[in-house]
Write a protein that holds these residues in place. Structure first.
Motif, mmCIF file in Angstrom:
data_model
loop_
_atom_site.group_PDB
_atom_site.id
_atom_site.type_symbol
_atom_site.label_atom_id
_atom_site.label_comp_id
_atom_site.label_asym_id
_atom_site.label_seq_id
_atom_site.Cartn_x
_atom_site.Cartn_y
_atom_site.Cartn_z
ATOM 1 N N ILE A 29 2.036 3.706 -13.355
ATOM 2 C CA ILE A 29 1.579 3.763 -11.965
ATOM 3 C C ILE A 29 0.187 3.159 -11.763
ATOM 4 O O ILE A 29 -0.173 2.821 -10.628
ATOM 5 C CB ILE A 29 1.598 5.215 -11.420
ATOM 6 N N LYS A 30 -0.580 2.999 -12.822
ATOM 7 C CA LYS A 30 -1.953 2.498 -12.663
ATOM 8 C C LYS A 30 -2.031 1.178 -11.903
ATOM 9 O O LYS A 30 -2.853 1.034 -10.973
ATOM 10 C CB LYS A 30 -2.619 2.352 -14.033
ATOM 11 N N PRO A 31 -1.214 0.175 -12.214
ATOM 12 C CA PRO A 31 -1.327 -1.103 -11.485
ATOM 13 C C PRO A 31 -0.893 -1.023 -10.025
ATOM 14 O O PRO A 31 -1.126 -1.966 -9.268
ATOM 15 C CB PRO A 31 -0.390 -2.043 -12.270
ATOM 16 N N TYR A 32 -0.244 0.076 -9.641
ATOM 17 C CA TYR A 32 0.295 0.179 -8.285
ATOM 18 C C TYR A 32 -0.463 1.187 -7.435
ATOM 19 O O TYR A 32 0.058 1.669 -6.422
ATOM 20 C CB TYR A 32 1.777 0.553 -8.339
ATOM 21 N N SER A 33 -1.697 1.491 -7.822
ATOM 22 C CA SER A 33 -2.482 2.453 -7.043
ATOM 23 C C SER A 33 -2.675 1.964 -5.608
ATOM 24 O O SER A 33 -2.747 2.762 -4.670
ATOM 25 C CB SER A 33 -3.835 2.698 -7.711
ATOM 26 N N PHE A 34 -2.741 0.647 -5.409
ATOM 27 C CA PHE A 34 -2.902 0.088 -4.063
ATOM 28 C C PHE A 34 -1.733 0.452 -3.161
ATOM 29 O O PHE A 34 -1.889 0.593 -1.941
ATOM 30 C CB PHE A 34 -3.033 -1.439 -4.137
ATOM 31 N N LEU A 35 -0.562 0.619 -3.742
ATOM 32 C CA LEU A 35 0.636 0.952 -2.978
ATOM 33 C C LEU A 35 0.752 2.461 -2.795
ATOM 34 O O LEU A 35 1.064 2.953 -1.703
ATOM 35 C CB LEU A 35 1.868 0.412 -3.711
ATOM 36 N N ILE A 36 0.476 3.206 -3.853
ATOM 37 C CA ILE A 36 0.611 4.656 -3.814
ATOM 38 C C ILE A 36 -0.420 5.286 -2.888
ATOM 39 O O ILE A 36 -0.106 6.214 -2.139
ATOM 40 C CB ILE A 36 0.477 5.242 -5.242
ATOM 41 N N PHE A 63 -0.548 -2.508 9.721
ATOM 42 C CA PHE A 63 -1.009 -3.702 10.437
ATOM 43 C C PHE A 63 -2.525 -3.843 10.379
ATOM 44 O O PHE A 63 -3.053 -4.948 10.191
ATOM 45 C CB PHE A 63 -0.546 -3.668 11.889
ATOM 46 N N LYS A 64 -3.221 -2.748 10.538
ATOM 47 C CA LYS A 64 -4.691 -2.796 10.577
ATOM 48 C C LYS A 64 -5.261 -3.370 9.282
ATOM 49 O O LYS A 64 -6.187 -4.190 9.307
ATOM 50 C CB LYS A 64 -5.249 -1.385 10.813
ATOM 51 N N ASP A 65 -4.697 -2.964 8.140
ATOM 52 C CA ASP A 65 -5.203 -3.419 6.843
ATOM 53 C C ASP A 65 -4.340 -4.511 6.214
ATOM 54 O O ASP A 65 -4.577 -4.873 5.060
ATOM 55 C CB ASP A 65 -5.300 -2.230 5.876
ATOM 56 N N ARG A 66 -3.350 -5.011 6.961
ATOM 57 C CA ARG A 66 -2.455 -6.070 6.478
ATOM 58 C C ARG A 66 -1.939 -5.736 5.067
ATOM 59 O O ARG A 66 -2.080 -6.498 4.103
ATOM 60 C CB ARG A 66 -3.175 -7.420 6.492
ATOM 61 N N LEU A 67 -1.324 -4.564 4.958
ATOM 62 C CA LEU A 67 -0.947 -4.017 3.651
ATOM 63 C C LEU A 67 0.104 -4.859 2.931
ATOM 64 O O LEU A 67 0.178 -4.832 1.701
ATOM 65 C CB LEU A 67 -0.437 -2.579 3.821
ATOM 66 N N VAL A 119 1.265 -6.862 -1.742
ATOM 67 C CA VAL A 119 2.520 -6.838 -2.505
ATOM 68 C C VAL A 119 2.885 -8.254 -2.932
ATOM 69 O O VAL A 119 2.593 -9.237 -2.228
ATOM 70 C CB VAL A 119 3.648 -6.220 -1.655
ATOM 71 N N ASP A 120 3.516 -8.354 -4.074
ATOM 72 C CA ASP A 120 3.971 -9.645 -4.599
ATOM 73 C C ASP A 120 4.682 -10.435 -3.490
ATOM 74 O O ASP A 120 5.632 -9.944 -2.860
ATOM 75 C CB ASP A 120 4.916 -9.401 -5.776
ATOM 76 N N LYS A 121 4.243 -11.665 -3.250
ATOM 77 C CA LYS A 121 4.796 -12.468 -2.157
ATOM 78 C C LYS A 121 6.289 -12.736 -2.340
ATOM 79 O O LYS A 121 7.046 -12.789 -1.368
ATOM 80 C CB LYS A 121 4.031 -13.789 -2.045
ATOM 81 N N GLU A 122 6.709 -12.912 -3.582
ATOM 82 C CA GLU A 122 8.126 -13.167 -3.847
ATOM 83 C C GLU A 122 8.955 -11.945 -3.486
ATOM 84 O O GLU A 122 10.063 -12.067 -2.958
ATOM 85 C CB GLU A 122 8.309 -13.539 -5.324
ATOM 86 N N TRP A 123 8.419 -10.759 -3.755
ATOM 87 C CA TRP A 123 9.125 -9.526 -3.393
ATOM 88 C C TRP A 123 9.252 -9.397 -1.882
ATOM 89 O O TRP A 123 10.331 -9.092 -1.364
ATOM 90 C CB TRP A 123 8.389 -8.297 -3.935
ATOM 91 N N ILE A 124 8.133 -9.634 -1.204
ATOM 92 C CA ILE A 124 8.127 -9.513 0.251
ATOM 93 C C ILE A 124 9.102 -10.494 0.888
ATOM 94 O O ILE A 124 9.871 -10.160 1.799
ATOM 95 C CB ILE A 124 6.701 -9.734 0.809
ATOM 96 N N SER A 179 11.286 -9.883 -11.693
ATOM 97 C CA SER A 179 10.164 -8.941 -11.737
ATOM 98 C C SER A 179 10.396 -7.744 -10.820
ATOM 99 O O SER A 179 10.017 -6.613 -11.151
ATOM 100 C CB SER A 179 8.865 -9.647 -11.333
ATOM 101 N N LEU A 180 11.026 -7.958 -9.678
ATOM 102 C CA LEU A 180 11.326 -6.862 -8.751
ATOM 103 C C LEU A 180 12.373 -5.933 -9.341
ATOM 104 O O LEU A 180 12.236 -4.698 -9.276
ATOM 105 C CB LEU A 180 11.797 -7.423 -7.412
#
Length: 563
Positions: A26-33, A41-45, A49-54, A80-81
């Motif tokens: 979970i450490k690399p995904y703290s930005f998501l958690i 929208f305010k923070d363009r969340l 996330v990986d552009k390919e995933w999005i 990767s997804l």
């Protein structure tokens, strides 16, 4: 292709290894958690996330997005997804209901009669039938005198254990209303059983009727004091005990061997139960099914006390794993509920999250003081969500439909507004995904729009958004300013509206994993008491009916060996 869980929790060393693997993942995904979907929208969340995933998931159907928290991948996804989803799934504690007959001696569930089950929905009836049979088996194994039902609510479990299984039971709850309801139900049930005994010639047999105690268990010491009670085999004339009676009643020197049982004891209450078996001689066994991790106190955070709820174990303390409020909120998400939500309800849910996140833009630009002074806007919506949730369950039970498959009836706009204020729909809500947000969509008639590839193309989406905002401001007691540019904000966010479902689904996938680490910490705490306890953790309910289905069961070894 799905990875099976390769970890074990049969020993303290294995449990700690599992926890470390989760912490590393979970450490690399703290930005998501740690993000809040309300700020999407305010923070363009989506940009984090990986552009390919999005790009891939932005074209995915709602049905497939709802399966992500269950670890289901699609062949056409980027490698990767798929690896991310499958690895996450492999770290989650399995939730398939255990074969309970192999675990508990003489295990046999009793189908509750209409008198005992009165007031129970399908979920509660299933839980009480299963748990009462398990608790009764444990009481026989450790030869306990009585049971304390911790956080008893309206006394469903306590009454089944008393009337059906003939155990001596004390039902403890902080709400005096629940105690009164428990007593009233017990009186009706007693009359029924009295008639039955007379009918079959056993009229002289005395019934066990649960005692009720109104007491807020705020500390380990309070529960230890309760554990000195000696429940009497009594009828309903036994006086109801209240908190101020505890010291006098507990000082009489009476001692019983007890089993503590907690069916979804909220927050720290489950933790306190597990600690009590170590601190109190009278407690011989404990069975705890936790919930409401958002209410859990945590070391180093503002709600922490001397006896905090996480971490419990020395092992987790040594690796310095912290969760934080966002993670504890997220741990309440249920993969089973997401999976069973269905296309229409899921779509409506995502759309409302988009409205709520866009509404945050309005607050941020025009009412910044509200965000600063009220970071948890709209806590009053929780009661409405639960009320609507009960309505759904009752409707489905009546119609014999699948659980949580139908949508709630639309409340009026004032009621709907109390729901939209919640920044994280579903956080701390036992329904998992916050399904009752759909009410506002129904009220606004989103179904009038056409549909394409599983997404709604509303005939007038902006009009609905403006109504949403004006209703939200009204509910917050704010007068709409004449210069609010609702259209400008909507035009700014509209190109990214479909991405909010993608982001929310990826984030929700961490819910079962974060719940796993909380449960493993509790298990490890007990396993660290080497030579004193026999401990097991297993899923005891059908996860489709009761997603919060993992029980932690501990027995003192001297009682296990004696039996």
């Amino acid at each position: 292709m799905a990875k099976q869980c390769k970890y074990s929790c049969d020993s303290a060393a294995e449990t700690l290894e599992w926890i470390k693997a989760i912490a590393d993942f979970i450490k690399p995904y703290s930005f998501l958690i740690n993000a809040h979907v309300v700020n999407f929208f305010k923070d363009r969340l989506w940009e984090s996330v990986d552009k390919e995933w999005i790009e891939c998931l932005g074209k995915e159907s709602v049905e497939n997005l709802l399966l992500i928290p269950s670890g289901v991948v699609q062949d056409h996804w980027p490698t990767s997804l798929k690896e991310f989803v499958l690895t996450l799934k492999s770290l989650v504690y399995p939730r398939e209901q255990a074969d309970l007959k192999k675990v508990f001696p003489d295990f046999h569930t009793t189908s509750l009669n209409s008198v005992l089950s009165q007031g129970m929905n399908l979920k509660k009836k299933h839980e009480v039938e299963v748990l009462s049979a398990i608790v009764s088996s444990i009481v026989s194994t450790v030869q306990a005198d009585a049971i304390i039902d911790v956080g008893a609510g309206q006394g469903y479990l306590a009454q089944v254990l008393a009337f059906e299984y003939q155990h001596s039971v004390v039902a403890v709850d902080a709400c005096s209303h629940h105690g009164n309801v428990t007593d009233a139900r017990a009186e009706r049930i007693k009359k029924h059983y009295t008639v039955q005994m007379r009918k079959f010639g056993s009229g002289n047999k005395r019934l066990n009727v649960p005692q009720t105690i109104t007491c807020r268990i705020m500390s380990l010491e309070t529960l230890k004091a309760l554990s000195t009670l000696l429940p009497h085999k009594c009828d309903v004339e036994q006086p109801k005990l209240i908190e101020q009676d505890l010291e006098q009643y507990g000082s009489k020197g009476n001692r019983s061997s007890l089993v503590l049982a907690g069916l979804h004891a909220c927050g720290d209450l489950s933790v306190t139960m597990l600690k009590t078996i170590l601190e109190c001689e009278e407690v011989r066994a404990v069975i705890s099914i936790g919930c409401c991790y958002n209410l859990l106190s945590e070391e180093g955070f503002e709600n922490a006390r001397i006896h905090y709820g996480f971490p419990m174990s020395c092992g987790v303390k040594t690796i310095s794993l912290s969760l934080g409020k966002s993670s504890r909120d997220l741990a309440c998400q249920s993969a089973e509920r997401w999976k069973s939500l269905g296309k229409e309800a899921g779509l409506h849910n995502f759309e409302l999250h988009a409205f709520r996140a866009a509404f945050q833009m309005v607050l941020h630009k025009y009412f910044p003081e509200v965000i600063i002074t009220s970071p948890s806007i709209g806590r009053q919506g929780k009661a409405l969500r639960r009320k609507q949730q009960r309505r759904i369950m009752e409707s489905e039970l009546h119609d014999e439909e699948s659980t949580y498959s139908s949508l709630p009836q639309s409340p009026n706009m004032d009621e709907a507004c109390s729901v939209i204020q919640s920044g994280e729909a579903g956080a701390g809500d036992k329904s998992g995904i916050g399904l009752n947000l759909d009410a506002l969509v129904n009220k606004m008639s989103l179904d009038t729009g056409s549909r394409c590839e599983g997404r709604t193309i509303s005939a007038d989406k902006y009009s609905l958004f403006e109504k949403f905002c004006r209703s939200g401001l009204c509910r917050l007691g704010l007068k709409p300013l004449v210069d609010i540019n609702f259209l400008g904000i909507w035009n700014e966010v509209e190109p990214y509206v479909n991405l909010i479902g993608v982001y929310w689904s990826l984030r929700a996938a961490f819910g079962p994993l974060l719940e796993t680490v909380i449960l493993l910490d509790r298990l490890l705490f007990l396993q660290e008491q080497a030579g004193h306890l026999n401990v097991v953790m297993l899923p005891i309910f059908d996860p489709a009916l009761s997603p919060r289905n993992v029980a932690i069961i501990a027995k003192k070894l001297d009682t296990v060996m004696a039996s």
